[in-house]
Scaffold this motif. Structure first.
Motif, PDB file in Angstrom:
ATOM      1  N   GLY A 497       0.797  -1.216   0.000  1.00 50.19           N
ATOM      2  CA  GLY A 497       0.000   0.000   0.000  1.00 50.19           C
ATOM      3  C   GLY A 497       0.828   1.262   0.000  1.00 50.19           C
ATOM      4  N   GLN A 498       2.162   1.125   0.177  1.00 50.48           N
ATOM      5  CA  GLN A 498       3.010   2.308   0.238  1.00 50.48           C
ATOM      6  C   GLN A 498       3.384   2.819  -1.143  1.00 50.48           C
ATOM      7  OE1 GLN A 498       4.071  -0.706   0.159  1.00 50.48           O
ATOM      8  NE2 GLN A 498       6.267  -0.972   0.319  1.00 50.48           N
ATOM      9  N   GLY A 499       3.069   2.052  -2.194  1.00 47.82           N
ATOM     10  CA  GLY A 499       3.283   2.523  -3.558  1.00 47.82           C
ATOM     11  C   GLY A 499       4.630   2.182  -4.159  1.00 47.82           C
ATOM     12  N   PHE A 500       5.305   1.139  -3.649  1.00 45.77           N
ATOM     13  CA  PHE A 500       6.637   0.846  -4.175  1.00 45.77           C
ATOM     14  C   PHE A 500       6.598   0.422  -5.639  1.00 45.77           C
ATOM     15  CE2 PHE A 500       9.892  -2.258  -5.307  1.00 45.77           C
ATOM     16  CZ  PHE A 500      11.010  -1.432  -5.238  1.00 45.77           C
ATOM     17  N   THR A 501       5.642  -0.417  -6.019  1.00 42.85           N
ATOM     18  CA  THR A 501       5.625  -0.880  -7.414  1.00 42.85           C
ATOM     19  C   THR A 501       5.436   0.291  -8.373  1.00 42.85           C
ATOM     20  OG1 THR A 501       3.250  -1.369  -7.236  1.00 42.85           O
ATOM     21  CG2 THR A 501       4.770  -3.181  -6.827  1.00 42.85           C
ATOM     22  N   THR A 502       4.647   1.273  -7.970  1.00 38.54           N
ATOM     23  CA  THR A 502       4.463   2.459  -8.799  1.00 38.54           C
ATOM     24  C   THR A 502       5.760   3.252  -8.874  1.00 38.54           C
ATOM     25  OG1 THR A 502       2.178   2.552  -8.029  1.00 38.54           O
ATOM     26  CG2 THR A 502       3.018   4.493  -9.164  1.00 38.54           C
ATOM     27  N   LEU A 503       6.426   3.405  -7.729  1.00 43.20           N
ATOM     28  CA  LEU A 503       7.696   4.133  -7.704  1.00 43.20           C
ATOM     29  C   LEU A 503       8.741   3.438  -8.563  1.00 43.20           C
ATOM     30  CD1 LEU A 503       9.612   6.297  -6.595  1.00 43.20           C
ATOM     31  CD2 LEU A 503      10.002   4.801  -4.619  1.00 43.20           C
ATOM     32  N   ALA A 504       8.822   2.112  -8.497  1.00 43.06           N
ATOM     33  CA  ALA A 504       9.800   1.377  -9.300  1.00 43.06           C
ATOM     34  C   ALA A 504       9.578   1.622 -10.790  1.00 43.06           C
ATOM     35  CB  ALA A 504       9.722  -0.116  -8.977  1.00 43.06           C
ATOM     36  N   PRO A 527      16.816 -12.045  -4.221  1.00 38.00           N
ATOM     37  CA  PRO A 527      17.606 -11.603  -3.065  1.00 38.00           C
ATOM     38  C   PRO A 527      16.738 -10.797  -2.094  1.00 38.00           C
ATOM     39  CG  PRO A 527      18.754 -11.141  -5.121  1.00 38.00           C
ATOM     40  CD  PRO A 527      17.361 -11.552  -5.495  1.00 38.00           C
ATOM     41  N   PRO A 528      17.075 -10.795  -0.816  1.00 40.59           N
ATOM     42  CA  PRO A 528      16.229 -10.119   0.173  1.00 40.59           C
ATOM     43  C   PRO A 528      16.247  -8.598   0.036  1.00 40.59           C
ATOM     44  CG  PRO A 528      18.231 -10.952   1.195  1.00 40.59           C
ATOM     45  CD  PRO A 528      18.206 -11.496  -0.191  1.00 40.59           C
ATOM     46  N   SER A 529      15.118  -8.002   0.429  1.00 43.39           N
ATOM     47  CA  SER A 529      14.998  -6.545   0.439  1.00 43.39           C
ATOM     48  C   SER A 529      14.546  -6.009   1.784  1.00 43.39           C
ATOM     49  CB  SER A 529      14.009  -6.082  -0.646  1.00 43.39           C
ATOM     50  OG  SER A 529      14.538  -6.320  -1.926  1.00 43.39           O
ATOM     51  N   GLY A 530      14.285  -6.899   2.745  1.00 36.77           N
ATOM     52  CA  GLY A 530      13.923  -6.451   4.082  1.00 36.77           C
ATOM     53  C   GLY A 530      12.455  -6.156   4.234  1.00 36.77           C
ATOM     54  N   PRO A 531      12.048  -5.742   5.436  1.00 45.37           N
ATOM     55  CA  PRO A 531      10.627  -5.507   5.715  1.00 45.37           C
ATOM     56  C   PRO A 531      10.113  -4.212   5.081  1.00 45.37           C
ATOM     57  CG  PRO A 531      11.953  -4.919   7.622  1.00 45.37           C
ATOM     58  CD  PRO A 531      12.892  -5.538   6.631  1.00 45.37           C
ATOM     59  N   GLY A 532       8.816  -4.160   4.866  1.00 45.65           N
ATOM     60  CA  GLY A 532       8.198  -2.964   4.305  1.00 45.65           C
ATOM     61  C   GLY A 532       7.733  -2.038   5.403  1.00 45.65           C
TER      62      GLY A 532
END
Length: 767
Positions: A497-504, A527-532
């Motif tokens: 819901g934070q909009g990461f896919t849109t930002l990418a 590879p890991p990216s950590g918590p959202g």
């Protein structure tokens, strides 16, 4: 920003005529249409051939000794395929987000209401639920420890003891004193994250003896490693595939849902699905830490802060989870965004038999904000000074030193934010006519006499840290591939819901000039990216995507630069066209690709931090974000009902990457704060959750949302952050409850020392 932009409201921007792409425009979510039409696939929608249904038996007691567990009746029921307890956990029996101290199933002692005892897999969901109910557990009921102050003297509730962490912060001169002293005792209630959509998952066994878990996880690699340890498997034999996440302001899926699924699938050799009821969600997942805070503020006669003393006690519930991190935030920000030369803070997080507490947006910072802002109101009243002026006089700025000894190196426009909301025009008073009754507290016929309604104006200044703190290794990896004119981003950053896919998508569009950008589904093969959480993915994962895209850009431009005898830095990509600085070269990205496949992988790792030392000192945080909110409320001083009329917001955002998305995030955060301030209180008498449903737990609805005016967005870029952007969603949650409480104090003259605000706290009897 322009004056027009500075006074814009949080209304959606009109659709522009040109094609939307790149950073700085309001690119819509790729999945927005599917979600609004109800076709987006969530975990609860998953299906597999021959699947079984799971149910979990949970404790009805807050504290009890388990004498015996009889599963024979459940095992004998037709349709039941497996029943498991703690004896069937082949690997490490403990798990947990921060501190692994929580059993998969209670073995000898139940430590909180709703703790998992056993799990069942059956052919039908009703059969699974009936079989779970048929398990006979004999308990020896024990007295629960529900008061965190009693936890210090109580018998140990856990093998690790009752004290999770103690932070004694020492900064400055202990003997310093001010001419004016105010004290206060404050209590913050237990809020539930109330995630949208059911908590659900599907476990599918693999031919190699491993298992795949399909979950709405916000930290898939952590969840994979935890599951593998509990299953007694190596991490490469456990895979987590992230399904559609309905939205998360906290950790989405608790281990008490995930782990029984995998164990049942491994036991039966068949797919197993679990869809939790809302009651099970309330019982299973972590909540915001209830907090007790004692404060003493010292100031001189001009209102300059001299010293702050505080005691902060977090109720972690039965298990530690992320309580150590929440306590670090609470202690570090206990003085707020103010210059405080001397600070002495004691912070504790303790175990009780209350429901577990953990990561919820703004944890730690939200609780102390409500307390220190109440103290600033008390101080202003005692000094007979305007509350906004007092705050301006002490506002933090870049270059100042926090009580933890860390210098503020990022932009900190606290005074500018406060001035913006203070100077914004106040809303008009409602007309005293029957047609306007709905504008009064309580809605139509909800108020007493209109003459009993008082208007109040209050302020809140809040701050949060971005990314993890105290030495957390914040790293993310991303891959960008280009083939047939289409760019694909592979990154394990979960869209919650934070909009990461849109930002990418926007980052790749901006860097490569390619319009069609796809973001691959997330699983633990990446590879890991950590918590959202804490704006991590905007900073760390967005930074990794940018670096990978720039590497692909270099691959794309190098042949052209070599051909024309110039460096790639002299070429630019704009709107799908490649041009040179002198105009000699002009071609399209499509022509330059010429069917080639390009790809690159990159990492982003911010500068390191360090744990707080024995005196609570250290460079513990990478970056900070700030917010100022002015609240306007109407209070019926006879009934104690409160209506939030308007919340004016000014926020330090670094850089606006997606205007519509940013406004929506601020609106959502402010709205969550309204619930914290007025309605959300998960009651747990003697440790038992009362009314674990959305009828007994009052979330704010659209009718409760006030006018939200985004009056200023300060775009002073943080030079160490990719794009210069800051986290935007947590700090309004932290700030708005304090601002609302401040406004209620202004309207009633009452101290308002508890959240949520109870009606009796807003009643004025001596008028």
């Amino acid at each position: 920003m322009s004056d027009e932009a500075a006074t814009a409201t949080a209304e959606p921007a009109p659709e522009p005529e040109q094609v939307l792409h790149g950073l700085g425009v309001s690119l819509p979510h790729a999945d927005a249409r599917a979600k609004t039409e109800g076709t987006f696939p969530y975990a609860a929608d998953l299906w597999a051939e021959g699947l079984l249904w799971a149910a979990v038996l949970r404790s009805p007691h807050a504290h009890a000794r388990i004498v015996s567990v009889d599963t024979s009746h459940a095992r004998e029921m037709p349709g039941v395929r497996a029943v498991i307890t703690h004896e069937d956990v082949p690997g490490t029996p403990r798990h947990g987000r921060g501190t692994p101290d929580r059993p998969v199933f209670a073995a000898e002692v139940v430590r909180h209401h709703g703790e998992a005892i056993a799990a069942v897999a059956a052919d039908h969901p009703d059969t699974a639920r009936m079989a779970a109910a048929a398990i006979i557990v004999e308990y020896e009921i024990l007295d629960p420890v529900t008061d965190p102050e009693q936890a210090f003297e109580a018998e140990p509730l856990h093998p690790d003891g009752n004290l999770i962490r103690h932070i004694p912060l020492r900064h400055g001169d202990a003997d310093a004193a001010g001419e004016i002293v105010v004290e206060g005792l404050y209590r913050i209630g237990r809020q539930d994250p109330a995630p949208i959509g059911a908590e659900a998952g599907l476990a599918v066994p693999r031919p190699d003896g491993g298992v795949e878990l399909y979950l709405a996880s916000t930290d898939p690699h952590h969840d994979r490693d935890t599951a593998a340890a509990c299953f007694g498997l190596s991490p490469d034999r456990v895979k987590i595939v992230v399904t559609g996440v309905p939205g998360a302001t906290a950790d989405r899926e608790d281990g008490s849902f995930q782990l029984p699924l995998g164990l049942l699938a491994l036991r039966t050799g068949l797919p197993v699905k679990l869809t939790a009821s809302r009651e099970e969600s309330f019982l299973g997942h972590a909540h915001r830490h209830p907090t007790l805070l004692r404060y003493r503020h010292h100031a001189d006669a001009e209102g300059n802060l001299v010293k702050v003393e505080a005691q902060i006690l977090l109720d972690a519930g039965a298990y530690a989870d992320t309580s150590a991190e929440a306590l670090a935030a609470a202690v570090s920000f206990a003085c707020g965004p103010y210059v405080v030369p001397n600070a002495f803070i004691e912070g504790w997080a303790v175990r009780t038999n209350n429901p577990p507490s953990g990561h919820v947006r703004g944890e730690g910072a939200m609780q102390v904000c409500a307390a220190y802002e109440a103290q600033m109101d008390k101080l202003a009243r005692k000094l007979d000074m305007d509350p906004a002026e007092l705050r301006l006089r002490n506002a933090l700025a870049t270059g100042d030193v926090l009580p933890i000894g860390q210098t503020v190196t990022c932009p900190a426009p606290v005074a500018e934010l406060l001035q913006a909301v203070r100077d914004f025009p106040l809303p008009e008073l409602p007309k005293d006519t029957p047609e306007e009754d709905w504008l009064l507290p309580g809605g139509p016929e909800g108020a007493g006499e209109p003459g009993a309604v008082r208007r109040g104006v209050g302020y809140g200044l809040g701050m949060v840290h971005m990314l993890g703190g105290e030495g957390a290794d914040e790293v993310s990896t991303a891959t960008v591939k280009v083939h047939d004119g289409i760019a694909t981003v592979l990154c394990a950053a979960v869209e919650a819901g934070q909009g990461f896919t849109t930002l990418a998508r926007q980052i790749v569009q901006e860097t490569l000039g390619i319009e069609e950008v796809r973001v691959a589904p997330v699983d633990t093969d990446q590879p890991p990216s950590g918590p959202g959480s804490r704006g991590r993915h905007t900073w760390v994962s967005g930074g990794a995507v940018e670096r990978a895209a720039k590497m692909v850009r270099t691959q794309l431009l190098q042949p052209l630069a070599h051909k024309f005898g110039m460096s790639t830095e002299l070429l630019q990509i704009d709107d799908g066209k490649i041009t040179s600085y002198d105009g000699v070269l002009s071609t399209t990205v499509t022509e330059a690709l010429d069917g080639k496949e390009l790809w690159a992988t990159a990492q982003c790792r911010p500068h390191p931090t360090e744990p707080l030392d024995a005196a609570g000192q250290g460079d513990a945080f990478v970056g900070l974000a700030f917010c100022a909110i002015r609240a306007v409320v109407d209070v019926d001083i006879e009934l104690g009902s409160v209506r939030v009329v308007e919340l004016a917001v000014a926020q330090d955002v670094g850089r606006v990457l997606n205007p519509a998305q940013l406004a929506a995030r601020i609106e959502a955060g402010v709205t969550q704060g309204v619930g914290i301030a007025l309605t959300e209180n998960l009651r747990t008498p003697r440790g038992l959750i009362r009314h674990p449903d959305l009828t007994g737990y009052a979330l704010p609805t659209a009718l409760d949302v006030p006018d939200i005016r985004i009056v200023k967005l300060v775009e002073e870029r943080d030079v160490v952050a990719p794009f210069g952007a800051k986290s935007v969603s947590a700090v309004p949650v932290v700030t708005s409850p304090a601002a609302i409480a401040s406004a209620v104090r202004a309207a009633t003259g009452r101290p308002v020392n508890r959240l949520p605000i109870r009606p009796q706290a807003a009643v004025v009897t001596d008028r």
